[in-house]
Design a protein around this motif. Structure first.
Motif, PDB file in Angstrom:
ATOM      1  N   ALA A   1       3.156  15.017  -8.023  1.00 49.58           N
ATOM      2  CA  ALA A   1       2.154  14.339  -7.678  1.00 49.58           C
ATOM      3  C   ALA A   1       2.269  12.807  -7.871  1.00 49.58           C
ATOM      4  O   ALA A   1       1.983  11.965  -7.166  1.00 49.58           O
ATOM      5  N   GLU A   2       2.729  12.537  -8.961  1.00 47.01           N
ATOM      6  CA  GLU A   2       2.701  11.232  -9.400  1.00 47.01           C
ATOM      7  C   GLU A   2       3.871  10.319  -8.688  1.00 47.01           C
ATOM      8  O   GLU A   2       3.889   9.283  -8.312  1.00 47.01           O
ATOM      9  N   VAL A   3       5.174  11.174  -8.444  1.00 46.86           N
ATOM     10  CA  VAL A   3       6.101  10.492  -7.638  1.00 46.86           C
ATOM     11  C   VAL A   3       5.618  10.206  -6.098  1.00 46.86           C
ATOM     12  O   VAL A   3       5.998   9.199  -5.551  1.00 46.86           O
ATOM     13  N   THR A   4       4.855  11.659  -5.478  1.00 48.02           N
ATOM     14  CA  THR A   4       4.078  11.110  -4.296  1.00 48.02           C
ATOM     15  C   THR A   4       3.478   9.887  -4.187  1.00 48.02           C
ATOM     16  O   THR A   4       3.608   8.890  -3.253  1.00 48.02           O
ATOM     17  N   GLY A   5       2.694   9.814  -5.148  1.00 51.77           N
ATOM     18  CA  GLY A   5       1.551   8.322  -5.168  1.00 51.77           C
ATOM     19  C   GLY A   5       2.458   7.158  -5.132  1.00 51.77           C
ATOM     20  O   GLY A   5       2.091   6.398  -4.408  1.00 51.77           O
ATOM     21  N   THR A   6       3.448   7.186  -6.062  1.00 44.46           N
ATOM     22  CA  THR A   6       4.230   5.982  -6.173  1.00 44.46           C
ATOM     23  C   THR A   6       4.954   5.588  -5.231  1.00 44.46           C
ATOM     24  O   THR A   6       5.004   4.342  -4.696  1.00 44.46           O
ATOM     25  N   VAL A   7       5.673   6.647  -4.495  1.00 47.67           N
ATOM     26  CA  VAL A   7       6.445   6.317  -3.128  1.00 47.67           C
ATOM     27  C   VAL A   7       5.405   5.951  -2.098  1.00 47.67           C
ATOM     28  O   VAL A   7       5.855   5.136  -1.449  1.00 47.67           O
ATOM     29  N   SER A   8       4.408   6.597  -2.256  1.00 41.21           N
ATOM     30  CA  SER A   8       3.394   6.289  -1.011  1.00 41.21           C
ATOM     31  C   SER A   8       2.910   4.791  -1.326  1.00 41.21           C
ATOM     32  O   SER A   8       2.373   4.250  -0.367  1.00 41.21           O
ATOM     33  N   LEU A   9       2.507   4.476  -2.554  1.00 41.45           N
ATOM     34  CA  LEU A   9       2.401   3.068  -2.798  1.00 41.45           C
ATOM     35  C   LEU A   9       3.186   1.986  -2.217  1.00 41.45           C
ATOM     36  O   LEU A   9       2.695   1.055  -1.557  1.00 41.45           O
TER      37      LEU A   9
ATOM     38  N   VAL B   1      -4.839  10.298  -3.626  1.00 39.81           N
ATOM     39  CA  VAL B   1      -4.619  12.038  -3.659  1.00 39.81           C
ATOM     40  C   VAL B   1      -3.519  12.170  -4.852  1.00 39.81           C
ATOM     41  O   VAL B   1      -3.527  13.045  -5.693  1.00 39.81           O
ATOM     42  N   GLY B   2      -2.353  11.499  -4.625  1.00 39.05           N
ATOM     43  CA  GLY B   2      -1.260  11.893  -5.318  1.00 39.05           C
ATOM     44  C   GLY B   2      -1.516  11.545  -6.891  1.00 39.05           C
ATOM     45  O   GLY B   2      -1.477  12.475  -7.998  1.00 39.05           O
ATOM     46  N   TYR B   3      -2.213  10.447  -7.162  1.00 40.12           N
ATOM     47  CA  TYR B   3      -2.733  10.131  -8.569  1.00 40.12           C
ATOM     48  C   TYR B   3      -3.715  11.093  -9.140  1.00 40.12           C
ATOM     49  O   TYR B   3      -3.592  11.233 -10.396  1.00 40.12           O
ATOM     50  N   GLY B   4      -4.738  11.507  -8.163  1.00 35.05           N
ATOM     51  CA  GLY B   4      -5.693  12.301  -8.678  1.00 35.05           C
ATOM     52  C   GLY B   4      -5.356  13.586  -9.151  1.00 35.05           C
ATOM     53  O   GLY B   4      -5.601  14.112 -10.104  1.00 35.05           O
TER      54      GLY B   4
ATOM     55  N   LEU C   1       4.975   2.720   0.353  1.00 37.54           N
ATOM     56  CA  LEU C   1       4.699   2.724   1.922  1.00 37.54           C
ATOM     57  C   LEU C   1       3.522   2.214   2.409  1.00 37.54           C
ATOM     58  O   LEU C   1       3.341   2.285   3.598  1.00 37.54           O
ATOM     59  N   SER C   2       2.530   2.104   1.474  1.00 40.95           N
ATOM     60  CA  SER C   2       1.227   1.799   2.057  1.00 40.95           C
ATOM     61  C   SER C   2       1.129   0.279   2.496  1.00 40.95           C
ATOM     62  O   SER C   2       0.144  -0.060   3.006  1.00 40.95           O
ATOM     63  N   ASP C   3       2.096  -0.496   2.224  1.00 40.19           N
ATOM     64  CA  ASP C   3       2.206  -1.781   2.550  1.00 40.19           C
ATOM     65  C   ASP C   3       0.699  -2.703   2.180  1.00 40.19           C
ATOM     66  O   ASP C   3       0.196  -3.154   2.809  1.00 40.19           O
ATOM     67  N   GLY C   4       0.872  -2.539   0.755  1.00 39.87           N
ATOM     68  CA  GLY C   4      -0.350  -3.051   0.124  1.00 39.87           C
ATOM     69  C   GLY C   4      -1.819  -2.698   0.773  1.00 39.87           C
ATOM     70  O   GLY C   4      -2.847  -3.338   0.851  1.00 39.87           O
ATOM     71  N   PHE C   5      -1.852  -1.307   0.896  1.00 44.85           N
ATOM     72  CA  PHE C   5      -2.959  -0.467   1.537  1.00 44.85           C
ATOM     73  C   PHE C   5      -3.444  -0.925   2.616  1.00 44.85           C
ATOM     74  O   PHE C   5      -4.643  -0.577   3.155  1.00 44.85           O
ATOM     75  N   SER C   6      -2.485  -1.321   3.239  1.00 46.68           N
ATOM     76  CA  SER C   6      -2.700  -1.610   5.009  1.00 46.68           C
ATOM     77  C   SER C   6      -2.448  -0.458   5.914  1.00 46.68           C
ATOM     78  O   SER C   6      -2.676  -0.655   7.124  1.00 46.68           O
ATOM     79  N   ARG C   7      -1.613   0.509   5.452  1.00 45.29           N
ATOM     80  CA  ARG C   7      -1.353   1.880   6.110  1.00 45.29           C
ATOM     81  C   ARG C   7      -2.284   2.910   5.574  1.00 45.29           C
ATOM     82  O   ARG C   7      -2.061   3.210   4.370  1.00 45.29           O
ATOM     83  N   LEU C   8      -2.942   3.670   6.360  1.00 44.49           N
ATOM     84  CA  LEU C   8      -3.858   4.557   6.131  1.00 44.49           C
ATOM     85  C   LEU C   8      -3.432   5.829   5.535  1.00 44.49           C
ATOM     86  O   LEU C   8      -3.830   6.008   4.197  1.00 44.49           O
ATOM     87  N   LEU C   9      -2.567   6.313   6.116  1.00 41.92           N
ATOM     88  CA  LEU C   9      -1.895   7.572   5.476  1.00 41.92           C
ATOM     89  C   LEU C   9      -1.229   7.427   3.995  1.00 41.92           C
ATOM     90  O   LEU C   9      -1.670   8.258   2.948  1.00 41.92           O
ATOM     91  N   PRO C  10      -0.270   6.534   3.878  1.00 38.76           N
ATOM     92  CA  PRO C  10       0.245   6.460   2.725  1.00 38.76           C
ATOM     93  C   PRO C  10      -0.954   5.808   1.632  1.00 38.76           C
ATOM     94  O   PRO C  10      -0.854   6.244   0.603  1.00 38.76           O
ATOM     95  N   SER C  11      -1.925   5.270   1.872  1.00 40.89           N
ATOM     96  CA  SER C  11      -2.791   4.703   1.093  1.00 40.89           C
ATOM     97  C   SER C  11      -3.639   6.049   0.734  1.00 40.89           C
ATOM     98  O   SER C  11      -4.016   6.022  -0.467  1.00 40.89           O
TER      99      SER C  11
END
Length: 108
Positions: free
Chosen positions: A13-21, A38-41, A23-33
């Motif tokens: 879950a932590e790896v998913t959250g970090t890689v998604s971070l 969820v990953g960190y939670g 991919l989120s492009d500064g929290f500008s993309r919804l799904l990765p954000s």
């Protein structure tokens, strides 16, 4: 679920959250954000269960952190086309080796 199963879940879950971070492009993309949150939670919940089940905090955190670092670096190299060199690989080996020593020391 055993402590090491929860630990594996926490790492994934932590790896998913970090890689998604990334991919989120500064929290500008919804799904990765959403996956970051969820990953960190899930990671912190699972890690709390590891500690509740009695794995020493130093051992649990060392395994969680080192595995996370190594797996995120691997994902970066394999899927995100990030550069890798001998110094980086040596550092990863040292991190993993340090965790092994912590695990061995905690069982002594």
């Amino acid at each position: 679920m055993g402590a090491y199963l929860y630990l594996a879940l926490a790492i994934a879950a932590e790896v998913t959250g970090t890689v998604s971070l990334k991919l989120s492009d500064g929290f500008s993309r919804l799904l990765p954000s959403v996956l970051v949150v969820v990953g960190y939670g899930v990671a912190f919940f699972a890690l709390s269960q590891v500690l509740k089940l009695g794995l020493p905090i130093g051992v649990a955190y060392a395994i969680w952190a080192a595995a996370g670092v190594a797996l995120v670096a691997l994902v970066g190299v394999l899927f995100l086309k990030e550069p890798v060199n001998l110094a980086m690989l040596s550092g990863l080996v040292l991190v993993v080796g340090g965790v092994v020593l912590i695990e061995v020391g905690s069982n002594a």
